[in-house]
Design an enzyme around this catalytic site. Structure first.
Site, PDB file in Angstrom:
ATOM      1  N   HIS A 110     -19.799   9.454   6.795  1.00  0.00           N
ATOM      2  CA  HIS A 110     -19.522  10.882   6.588  1.00  0.00           C
ATOM      3  C   HIS A 110     -20.817  11.640   6.307  1.00  0.00           C
ATOM      4  CE1 HIS A 110     -17.810  14.574   5.144  1.00  0.00           C
ATOM      5  NE2 HIS A 110     -16.608  14.157   5.467  1.00  0.00           N
ATOM      6  N   ALA A 120       0.349   7.058   4.031  1.00  0.00           N
ATOM      7  CA  ALA A 120       1.134   6.368   5.064  1.00  0.00           C
ATOM      8  C   ALA A 120       2.254   5.551   4.428  1.00  0.00           C
ATOM      9  CB  ALA A 120       0.227   5.468   5.908  1.00  0.00           C
ATOM     10  N   HIS A 131     -17.520   5.899   4.942  1.00  0.00           N
ATOM     11  CA  HIS A 131     -16.363   6.721   4.633  1.00  0.00           C
ATOM     12  C   HIS A 131     -15.042   6.167   5.158  1.00  0.00           C
ATOM     13  CE1 HIS A 131     -14.163  10.322   3.763  1.00  0.00           C
ATOM     14  NE2 HIS A 131     -13.959  10.615   5.022  1.00  0.00           N
ATOM     15  N   GLU A 164      -4.672   4.176   8.005  1.00  0.00           N
ATOM     16  CA  GLU A 164      -6.048   3.749   8.256  1.00  0.00           C
ATOM     17  C   GLU A 164      -6.145   2.249   8.493  1.00  0.00           C
ATOM     18  OE1 GLU A 164      -8.847   5.079   5.298  1.00  0.00           O
ATOM     19  OE2 GLU A 164     -10.555   4.098   6.270  1.00  0.00           O
ATOM     20  N   SER A 212      -7.098  12.140   9.474  1.00  0.00           N
ATOM     21  CA  SER A 212      -6.612  10.968   8.769  1.00  0.00           C
ATOM     22  C   SER A 212      -5.259  11.239   8.122  1.00  0.00           C
ATOM     23  CB  SER A 212      -7.638  10.570   7.714  1.00  0.00           C
ATOM     24  OG  SER A 212      -7.201   9.444   7.030  1.00  0.00           O
ATOM     25  N   ARG A 256     -18.644  14.412  12.956  1.00  0.00           N
ATOM     26  CA  ARG A 256     -19.287  13.709  11.846  1.00  0.00           C
ATOM     27  C   ARG A 256     -20.382  12.749  12.274  1.00  0.00           C
ATOM     28  NH1 ARG A 256     -13.861  12.568   8.239  1.00  0.00           N
ATOM     29  NH2 ARG A 256     -13.640  14.742   7.624  1.00  0.00           N
ATOM     30  N   GLY A 258       0.844  -1.188   0.000  1.00  0.00           N
ATOM     31  CA  GLY A 258       0.000   0.000   0.000  1.00  0.00           C
ATOM     32  C   GLY A 258       0.876   1.233   0.000  1.00  0.00           C
TER      33      GLY A 258
END
Ligand code: SF4
Ligand code: FES
Lengths: 639, 245
Positions: free
Chosen positions: A267, A45, A402, A426, A441, A331, A41
């Site tokens: 969200h 990050a 979300h 995440e 985030s 949220r 990934g």
């Protein structure tokens, strides 16, 4: 003994990270080049980690399913990235940022990790600016800030409505610099299928080359997952169509415990669903709530055009219910309030499943130009998709799946319960408790990648400096490859009549209805049986066309949906087990007389960490008890 | 509505491809262009045929994955949009839509409508970065940057790396893509230091990878989904000339 050891350093909260950094073991620069790190990934990050680790001299093998790391869905984070710079002199500090995140997460996150995230936030902004991220500035030439939902200071740095894209491209540029330097090798267009564990340690992965279909073996001294969230379990979500939970689930199958799987953020400001063909929902940044006011008509099923509904016939329900925070409530609160109004029959649009987000007043006060400067690209995006010009009439919005606060359980070192297997961004569960605040985030992803993992992974690798390159021909690699091949073969062999997507849509609907914004014992039980039936139908009816040995996008999707069936079960199980409401997790059975979420601290002040016990066996629950020594636990009130 | 489609189908990188005709009934104006293709693929799978492979991910105009050449234009009709932002409202009942992959020597077809854009990665690796190690950065506000410069850098930084500029250019030049990155970094004091080396290396790489030269036609600017302006090419040229000395 519990398998969970959070390894939180002792000492006062504000000193933990500094003293931990001083006490972890280091890997000598000469030894780093003999150590391979697999990184799966390459969003914010992952890209940040790849660049830092490469700069330090480790050999990094980085994998992504897209053709380039620049496409990862971090690009879609719109509103901003938080840091405790206190440039506005409005009383902000590391402690206040920490405090807001803990409170925003409804007291279900680990203090030490959150404080550290707040600590490194300032350095992250420095690093991104140095990398060429063109954050917004004011006329003095200094960086601009704005405020965001759930807080009362201005600490959010932004680049128009494209902050995530710009942060990702900044981190990506650091990554490709390391590719050019020969320290990072990119393996794009790969799906990770399995984690390889040798003698109890993560030592490699099995991937599928999405161009040739080849099933490949890759080894490393450690494996890092930076694979994002699993919000696409709802099918319709604000995520990219390709975002998925399969890498995290593969790690989970191999022993990595999964934390708080049911904590999913819905969200509040997404564009509503327009039709049945829709493949995703588009987010409208939360930053819009700074100037936009949310309302529905006071009359049920009022079909008048919004512009012809007079002021006193509008219900600004957030301002009414939460006078202190108004449209800037967090949220989860904003989403539930929208659902409440729509369920009660006040929703607008053809389906009655949306509310207005109105800029009329803001434009009158500040002028169209000022609003355009702040939100121009978002307004444009809205207009392109809906054909409605938000400068002239209110937007219509509705909540959408979300962000997943849940994820792989990690200790303070960001290591999962499988030694040598790390999870950052995440994909882990660690920083946001039961609800994430806006602009948190990007902060966590960049901090984990640039500054935290590079320290903590060294401590683990210090034991490995004498371990030579891990060969890929051992029995563990062979077995993992075989498992992957068997499953690919089984998917191709079903040869039914229904598309993969049709199953994904049905699964998404079950989850949205029963494990979305509101959850109940009966609904969750029903969902569990529906999911089991759907899974069975999938394995007899699904059609995966084409061949395995070349591009096959249906096969990619099918692999992901299979994991989603399992993950969906676990989410429901977790939601059932937690009989309180907290943050985004709203159990209908646990609410105050005014309909607000009711936490039950003496019973549920823990992280629910679920252990996979093999196919066919039940998950086992482990509890990490949360200690709050630095914040006073309160009812989270935004009234 | 009912539409006719002519879609480029190609099994694999080295097989021969060709346009295949499809008729698709039941298309709704509410669909996005890619949802229309999803719908086509559903009907193909249900008929036992292989679906059309195309690239997409964010479906909101921000990741740069989607890359279709529609009726002779990259990303189809409409100003400043990506393929995923294109809606079926742009078409009428009975229309014929021709869908092809990006065409450029440097972007070989992988399958159907998917092309290999790794040449862009190689150009970026040649110098599309600021050499700033993590940990070495000064305090973010220590270097004020005039708002106009920061805004201009932002406009250049909005490039998606989609490749429409290359697909639009008769010479298949990558100058707009390259100049956007060079401009962004040259405008910022943090990146300015390396401008000459960056321009030299990125252009050398672009030439080496088989992209054509820029002859100021301007098709790239007209088709760029992010409104990247051709004026960046002039800035690149200046940096490049400077790098020769
Ligand atoms: S310059 Fe425009 S057309 Fe070219 S890659 Fe960037 S966004 Fe795409
Ligand atoms: S799919 Fe991301 S820009 Fe079109």
């Amino acid at each position: 003994m519990s398998i969970l050891d959070a390894k939180i350093p002792s000492g006062p909260l504000a000193d933990k990270w500094a003293s931990h950094k001083n006490s972890v073991r280091l890997v000598n620069p000469a030894n780093r080049s003999r150590l391979d790190i697999i990184l799966v990934g390459t969003g914010l990050a992952g890209a940040a980690a790849a660049s830092s680790l490469g700069e330090m001299g480790y050999n990094v093998k980085a994998f992504c399913f897209q053709d380039s790391p620049r496409r990862a869905h971090s690009v879609a984070a719109q509103g901003g990235i938080n840091a405790a710079k206190n440039y506005r002199n409005d009383g902000d500090s590391v402690f206040r940022l920490f405090h807001d995140v803990i409170k925003g997460g409804d007291y279900r996150a680990r203090e030490a990790n959150v404080h550290r995230a707040a600590e490194v936030s300032n350095q992250t902004i420095d690093q991104l600016v140095a990398s060429g991220v063109p954050f917004a500035r004011d006329y003095s030439g200094y960086l601009d800030n704005r405020s965001f939902g759930g807080v009362q200071v201005s600490r959010t740095f932004y680049a128009k409505g494209q902050t995530g894209q710009q942060c990702l491209l900044g981190a990506y540029s650091g990554l490709i610099r390391q590719v050019a330097a020969g320290k990072v090798t990119m393996y794009p267009r790969r799906d990770m299928l399995e984690v390889v564990v040798i003698d109890g340690k993560a030592r490699g992965i099995i991937t599928r080359n999405l161009v040739t279909g080849e099933v490949e073996r890759h080894s490393g001294h450690a494996v890092v997952l930076a694979t994002g969230g699993y919000g696409t379990i709802y099918y319709l979500s604000t995520l990219a169509v390709g975002s998925n939970g399969s890498a995290a689930w593969a790690a989970h199958r191999k022993g990595a415990v999964f934390g708080n799987p049911s904590f999913v953020q819905i969200h509040p400001t997404s564009m509503p669903q327009l039709n049945d063909y829709q493949a995703k929902l588009t987010l409208m940044s939360e930053s819009l709530r700074n100037d936009g006011r949310i309302w529905v008509p006071k009359e049920k099923e009022d079909k008048r055009h919004p512009n012809s509904i007079p002021e006193d016939e509008r219900d600004y329900y957030l301002e009414r219910r939460y006078p202190a925070f108004g449209n800037l409530v967090p949220r989860d609160v904003a989403s539930r309030a929208a659902k409440e109004r729509c369920d009660a029959g006040y929703g607008v649009g053809d389906t009655g499943l949306s509310v207005y987000l109105d800029f009329g007043g803001a434009i009158e006060k500040q002028g169209k130009k000022a609003i355009e400067n702040k939100y121009g690209n978002l307004f444009e995006m809205y207009r392109k998709i809906t054909g409605i010009n938000p400068y002239e009439e209110p937007m219509r919005i509705y909540p959408a799946g979300h962000y997943t606060m849940g994820g792989l359980w990690v200790d303070y070192n960001l290591m999962t319960t499988v030694p040598g297997l790390f999870a950052i961004g995440e994909s882990n569960f660690s920083d946001h408790g039961a609800n994430r605040l806006g602009a948190g985030s990007l902060m966590q992803c960049a901090g984990d990648g640039y500054f935290i993992l590079p320290v903590t992974i060294g401590d683990y690798l210090a034991d490995d400096i004498r371990t030579s390159r891990i060969p890929v021909d051992g029995p563990e690699f062979a077995a993992a490859e075989q498992e992957a091949r068997d499953r690919l073969g089984r998917l191709m062999a079903v040869d039914g009549k229904q598309t993969v997507t049709s199953f994904h849509k049905r699964l998404g609907k079950i989850m949205w209805d029963h494990c979305g914004m509101a959850r109940s014992e009966a609904g969750l039980q029903e969902a569990r049986s529906l999911i089991a039936d759907l899974k069975e139908e999938f394995w007899s009816e699904v059609k995966v066309p084409g061949r395995q040995d070349r591009v096959n996008q249906e096969l990619e999707k099918a692999w992901r949906v299979v994991d989603f069936f399992e993950l969906a079960q676990l989410m429901c199980r977790d939601a059932l087990d937690r009989k309180e409401s907290c943050g985004a997790h709203f159990r209908e059975e646990s609410q105050t007389p005014e309909g607000e979420a009711q936490r039950i601290d003496d019973e549920y002040s823990y992280v629910a960490a679920w252990e996979h016990k093999g196919a066919g066996s039940d998950h086992v629950l482990h509890k990490e008890q949360l200690e709050f020594e630095n914040v006073e636990i309160k009812e989270r009130s935004y009234k | 509505m009912k539409i006719k489609l002519k879609i480029w189908r190609q099994e694999s990188p080295d097989s021969k491809g060709g346009l295949v005709d499809y008729e698709l009934d039941g298309v709704s104006k509410e669909m996005s262009f890619l949802e229309m293709l999803d719908y086509l693929n559903t009907t193909l799978i249900e008929r036992g045929e292989e679906p059309v492979a195309f690239e997409h991910d964010c479906r909101e105009g921000i990741c740069g994955c989607c890359s279709l050449f529609i009726n002779g234009r990259p990303h189809g009709v409409g100003a400043e949009i990506t393929t995923c932002e294109l809606r079926m409202t742009a078409f009428e009942n009975g229309n014929t839509i021709v869908i092809e992959p990006w065409r450029a020597k440097a972007f070989p077809v992988i399958r159907d409508l998917i092309v290999d854009r790794s040449a862009f990665e190689k150009i970026m690796q040649a110098g599309g970065f600021i050499s700033a190690n993590a940990g070495a950065a000064p305090e973010a506000n220590s270097i004020p940057i005039p708002k106009e410069l920061a805004d201009e850098a932002f406009d250049a930084a909005a490039c998606l790396g989609c490749g429409a500029c290359v697909a639009a250019c008769p010479n298949a030049s990558a100058m707009l893509f390259v100049s956007a990155k060079i401009s962004q970094l040259a405008l910022l004091p943090q990146g300015e230091v390396e401008t000459k080396r960056r321009a030299r290396d990125m252009i050398a790489k672009m030439d080496e990878l088989g992209f054509g030269a820029c002859s100021n036609i301007g098709a790239c600017e007209a088709e760029c989904p992010k409104g990247i302006e051709i004026s960046h090419i002039a800035r690149l040229n200046r940096a490049f000339v400077a790098s020769a000395f």
